[in-house]
Design a protein around this motif. Structure first.
Motif, PDB file in Angstrom:
ATOM      1  N   TRP A  37       0.832  -1.211   0.000  1.00 16.43           N
ATOM      2  CA  TRP A  37       0.000   0.000   0.000  1.00 16.43           C
ATOM      3  C   TRP A  37       0.867   1.262   0.000  1.00 16.43           C
ATOM      4  CZ3 TRP A  37      -4.791   0.781  -1.396  1.00 16.43           C
ATOM      5  CH2 TRP A  37      -5.666  -0.297  -1.404  1.00 16.43           C
ATOM      6  N   LEU A  40       1.789   1.679  -3.504  1.00 12.94           N
ATOM      7  CA  LEU A  40       0.649   2.163  -4.291  1.00 12.94           C
ATOM      8  C   LEU A  40       0.378   3.646  -4.017  1.00 12.94           C
ATOM      9  CD1 LEU A  40      -1.866  -0.835  -4.217  1.00 12.94           C
ATOM     10  CD2 LEU A  40      -0.126  -0.258  -5.919  1.00 12.94           C
ATOM     11  N   ALA A  41       0.590   4.092  -2.764  1.00 16.85           N
ATOM     12  CA  ALA A  41       0.417   5.515  -2.443  1.00 16.85           C
ATOM     13  C   ALA A  41       1.396   6.353  -3.258  1.00 16.85           C
ATOM     14  CB  ALA A  41       0.613   5.757  -0.947  1.00 16.85           C
ATOM     15  N   SER A  42       2.637   5.861  -3.411  1.00 15.82           N
ATOM     16  CA  SER A  42       3.611   6.598  -4.223  1.00 15.82           C
ATOM     17  C   SER A  42       3.200   6.562  -5.694  1.00 15.82           C
ATOM     18  CB  SER A  42       5.021   6.035  -4.029  1.00 15.82           C
ATOM     19  OG  SER A  42       5.177   4.831  -4.746  1.00 15.82           O
ATOM     20  N   ILE A  44       0.091   6.553  -6.718  1.00 15.03           N
ATOM     21  CA  ILE A  44      -0.999   7.525  -6.843  1.00 15.03           C
ATOM     22  C   ILE A  44      -0.423   8.904  -7.145  1.00 15.03           C
ATOM     23  CG2 ILE A  44      -2.773   8.790  -5.538  1.00 15.03           C
ATOM     24  CD1 ILE A  44      -3.465   6.192  -4.126  1.00 15.03           C
ATOM     25  N   LEU A  45       0.669   9.261  -6.452  1.00 14.41           N
ATOM     26  CA  LEU A  45       1.314  10.553  -6.695  1.00 14.41           C
ATOM     27  C   LEU A  45       1.923  10.594  -8.094  1.00 14.41           C
ATOM     28  CD1 LEU A  45       2.960  11.119  -3.231  1.00 14.41           C
ATOM     29  CD2 LEU A  45       1.226  12.535  -4.291  1.00 14.41           C
ATOM     30  N   GLY A  48      -0.898  10.691 -10.466  1.00 12.24           N
ATOM     31  CA  GLY A  48      -1.715  11.852 -10.126  1.00 12.24           C
ATOM     32  C   GLY A  48      -1.185  13.125 -10.758  1.00 12.24           C
ATOM     33  N   PHE A  52      -3.012  15.716 -13.240  1.00 11.95           N
ATOM     34  CA  PHE A  52      -3.085  17.137 -12.926  1.00 11.95           C
ATOM     35  C   PHE A  52      -2.664  17.972 -14.141  1.00 11.95           C
ATOM     36  CE2 PHE A  52      -1.107  21.060 -11.363  1.00 11.95           C
ATOM     37  CZ  PHE A  52      -2.180  21.609 -10.687  1.00 11.95           C
ATOM     38  N   LEU A  56      -5.045  20.648 -16.301  1.00 10.88           N
ATOM     39  CA  LEU A  56      -4.630  22.026 -16.522  1.00 10.88           C
ATOM     40  C   LEU A  56      -4.577  22.344 -18.024  1.00 10.88           C
ATOM     41  CD1 LEU A  56      -3.862  23.964 -14.256  1.00 10.88           C
ATOM     42  CD2 LEU A  56      -1.478  23.596 -14.861  1.00 10.88           C
ATOM     43  N   HIS A  60      -7.116  24.869 -20.426  1.00 11.53           N
ATOM     44  CA  HIS A  60      -6.631  26.000 -21.217  1.00 11.53           C
ATOM     45  C   HIS A  60      -6.815  25.800 -22.714  1.00 11.53           C
ATOM     46  CE1 HIS A  60      -4.631  27.241 -17.466  1.00 11.53           C
ATOM     47  NE2 HIS A  60      -4.794  28.436 -17.988  1.00 11.53           N
TER      48      HIS A  60
ATOM     49  N   ALA B  74      -3.252   4.180   2.430  1.00 11.55           N
ATOM     50  CA  ALA B  74      -3.965   4.319   1.163  1.00 11.55           C
ATOM     51  C   ALA B  74      -4.483   5.743   0.999  1.00 11.55           C
ATOM     52  CB  ALA B  74      -5.124   3.319   1.097  1.00 11.55           C
ATOM     53  N   GLY B  77      -1.678   8.817   0.146  1.00  8.71           N
ATOM     54  CA  GLY B  77      -1.336   9.129  -1.242  1.00  8.71           C
ATOM     55  C   GLY B  77      -2.309  10.136  -1.820  1.00  8.71           C
ATOM     56  N   LEU B  78      -3.607   9.889  -1.601  1.00  7.58           N
ATOM     57  CA  LEU B  78      -4.631  10.798  -2.119  1.00  7.58           C
ATOM     58  C   LEU B  78      -4.522  12.170  -1.455  1.00  7.58           C
ATOM     59  CD1 LEU B  78      -7.693   8.380  -2.241  1.00  7.58           C
ATOM     60  CD2 LEU B  78      -6.387   9.272  -4.170  1.00  7.58           C
ATOM     61  N   TRP B  80      -1.797  13.664  -0.096  1.00  7.25           N
ATOM     62  CA  TRP B  80      -0.648  14.426  -0.612  1.00  7.25           C
ATOM     63  C   TRP B  80      -0.943  14.957  -2.001  1.00  7.25           C
ATOM     64  CZ3 TRP B  80       2.317  16.218   2.770  1.00  7.25           C
ATOM     65  CH2 TRP B  80       2.751  15.479   3.869  1.00  7.25           C
ATOM     66  N   LEU B  81      -1.584  14.139  -2.820  1.00  6.28           N
ATOM     67  CA  LEU B  81      -1.907  14.566  -4.185  1.00  6.28           C
ATOM     68  C   LEU B  81      -2.843  15.773  -4.143  1.00  6.28           C
ATOM     69  CD1 LEU B  81      -1.568  13.929  -7.174  1.00  6.28           C
ATOM     70  CD2 LEU B  81      -3.643  12.564  -7.032  1.00  6.28           C
ATOM     71  N   LEU B  84      -0.822  18.862  -3.091  1.00  5.63           N
ATOM     72  CA  LEU B  84       0.033  19.360  -4.173  1.00  5.63           C
ATOM     73  C   LEU B  84      -0.803  20.035  -5.251  1.00  5.63           C
ATOM     74  CD1 LEU B  84       2.514  16.380  -4.540  1.00  5.63           C
ATOM     75  CD2 LEU B  84       3.074  18.684  -3.773  1.00  5.63           C
ATOM     76  N   ALA B  85      -1.935  19.417  -5.612  1.00  2.72           N
ATOM     77  CA  ALA B  85      -2.777  19.961  -6.669  1.00  2.72           C
ATOM     78  C   ALA B  85      -3.360  21.301  -6.227  1.00  2.72           C
ATOM     79  CB  ALA B  85      -3.889  18.972  -7.019  1.00  2.72           C
ATOM     80  N   SER B  88      -0.635  23.966  -6.280  1.00  2.41           N
ATOM     81  CA  SER B  88      -0.271  24.310  -7.659  1.00  2.41           C
ATOM     82  C   SER B  88      -1.376  25.122  -8.309  1.00  2.41           C
ATOM     83  CB  SER B  88      -0.019  23.036  -8.466  1.00  2.41           C
ATOM     84  OG  SER B  88       0.982  22.269  -7.854  1.00  2.41           O
ATOM     85  N   LEU B  89      -2.638  24.759  -8.034  1.00  2.00           N
ATOM     86  CA  LEU B  89      -3.759  25.466  -8.660  1.00  2.00           C
ATOM     87  C   LEU B  89      -3.822  26.917  -8.198  1.00  2.00           C
ATOM     88  CD1 LEU B  89      -6.747  22.982  -8.824  1.00  2.00           C
ATOM     89  CD2 LEU B  89      -5.547  24.085 -10.707  1.00  2.00           C
ATOM     90  N   PHE B  92      -1.344  28.713 -10.321  1.00  2.00           N
ATOM     91  CA  PHE B  92      -1.796  28.920 -11.703  1.00  2.00           C
ATOM     92  C   PHE B  92      -2.939  29.936 -11.755  1.00  2.00           C
ATOM     93  CE2 PHE B  92       0.426  24.944 -12.678  1.00  2.00           C
ATOM     94  CZ  PHE B  92       1.077  25.331 -13.829  1.00  2.00           C
TER      95      PHE B  92
END
Lengths: 223, 97
Positions: A37, A40-42, A44-45, A48, A52, A56, A60, B74, B77-78, B80-81, B84-85, B88-89, B92
């Motif tokens: 897990w 898997l978390a890494s 996801i990043l 992800g 992202f 974006l 645009h 589990a 991960g979501l 942190w994402l 970060l998003a 970043s948003l 922008f």
């Protein structure tokens, strides 16, 4: 204290397949699942960030993304999604068979899962060949309606990066499925079902990535 | 053993129904893409993708059966994402908005 240490060492020596730092099999199984897990978390990043960038760029350049997405193959993309969802079902069934110590069934189901993975890869490579013929591959001979070429180029960079990385992950998954099909068949590895559970988690994660790639790449603007 | 042995796996029909539900959702999202609904096409596609992902996570990956620590990992991960998003948003939004 030394007495309890001695017994736990003895118990460790008795339990097949329990490695040294762990007290017992259950603790080892928890640690193995936790490690998967964390990986898997890494992941996801990792994926992800690509999603992202996609969001974006699409926000645009909406018209170019719509036009570029229409150039992907709806039929092959949808068929491939069905193949991958089916492979997740056979993988879940393989893990279940391994948990029930039905080694032959587990081996067969892992083999079927790997075959579905190969079918997915074959369809994906066919798509790449069609993309090449339609001049959609960046850096090679990319050609698009000049008004939308810049955004379409961004779309196809993302298309090849994300599907390419997904394909690399899937190839590793096929290798794992085949390896563990062989091990289930041989029945020599102790506590094999815990390892098969982790292979299953990885396979399902690769499926999850595709579940989000499919609408982002193939369904942007069909209506 | 410090804890009771793992619960037996669910019956196979649970997995079969999950598979059929996944294929049904795929058919829905593929068909809905051809119906002109404007911005709702995107919303429907994302909602169905999320539904499929939850089916896989709960029925095939058994996130509910995991130890509390696994659930934290589990979700991390979501989380942190999302962090970060969001950061970043804001960047922008200020520079390109």
């Amino acid at each position: 204290m030394s007495a309890t240490t001695a017994t736990s060492v003895q118990r460790q020596a008795c339990a097949p397949g329990v490695a040294k730092p762990f007290h017992d099999a259950a603790q080892q199984a928890d640690a193995a699942a936790l490690g998967m897990w964390l990986f898997l978390a890494s992941e996801i990043l990792f994926f992800g960030v690509l999603f992202f960038v996609y969001a974006l760029a699409r926000a645009h350049l909406p018209e170019a993304f719509a036009a570029a997405s229409r150039q992907t193959s709806f039929v092959l993309g949808t068929a491939n999604t069905a193949v991958l969802l089916t492979s997740s079902f056979t993988m879940a069934a393989a893990v279940r068979a391994a948990q029930l110590r039905r080694h032959g069934a587990a081996a067969l189901l892992l083999l079927i899962t790997a075959a579905l993975g190969v079918a997915f890869s074959g369809i994906k490579l066919t798509e790449y060949a069609l993309d090449y013929r339609h001049h959609l591959v960046p850096l090679l001979d990319f050609a698009f309606d000049p008004r939308l070429a810049r955004g379409a180029l961004a779309f196809f960079w993302l298309y090849f990066t994300t599907t390419g990385l997904h394909l690399v992950h899937l190839t590793i998954g096929i290798g794992l499925a085949l390896t563990f099909a062989w091990r289930e068949w041989r029945r020599r590895t102790p506590r094999l079902h815990e390892q098969v559970e982790n292979v299953g988690l990885y396979w399902h994660f690769v499926d999850l990535v595709w579940i989000f790639l499919y609408p982002c790449l193939y369904l942007v603007s069909r209506a | 053993m410090s804890r009771p042995p793992a619960a037996p796996p669910p019956p196979l029909r649970h997995y079969v129904w999950t598979w059929l539900a996944l294929l049904l959702l795929l058919a829905l999202t593929a068909a809905s893409a051809w119906v002109p609904m404007g911005a709702f096409n995107l919303a429907v596609n994302l909602a169905i993708a999320l539904g499929k992902a939850l089916l896989v996570a709960f029925m095939y990956m058994h996130v509910r059966r995991g130890t509390p620590m696994i659930r934290v990992f589990a979700l991390a991960g979501l989380m942190w994402l999302a962090l970060l998003a969001t950061l970043s948003l804001t960047d922008f939004a200020v520079r390109l908005g």
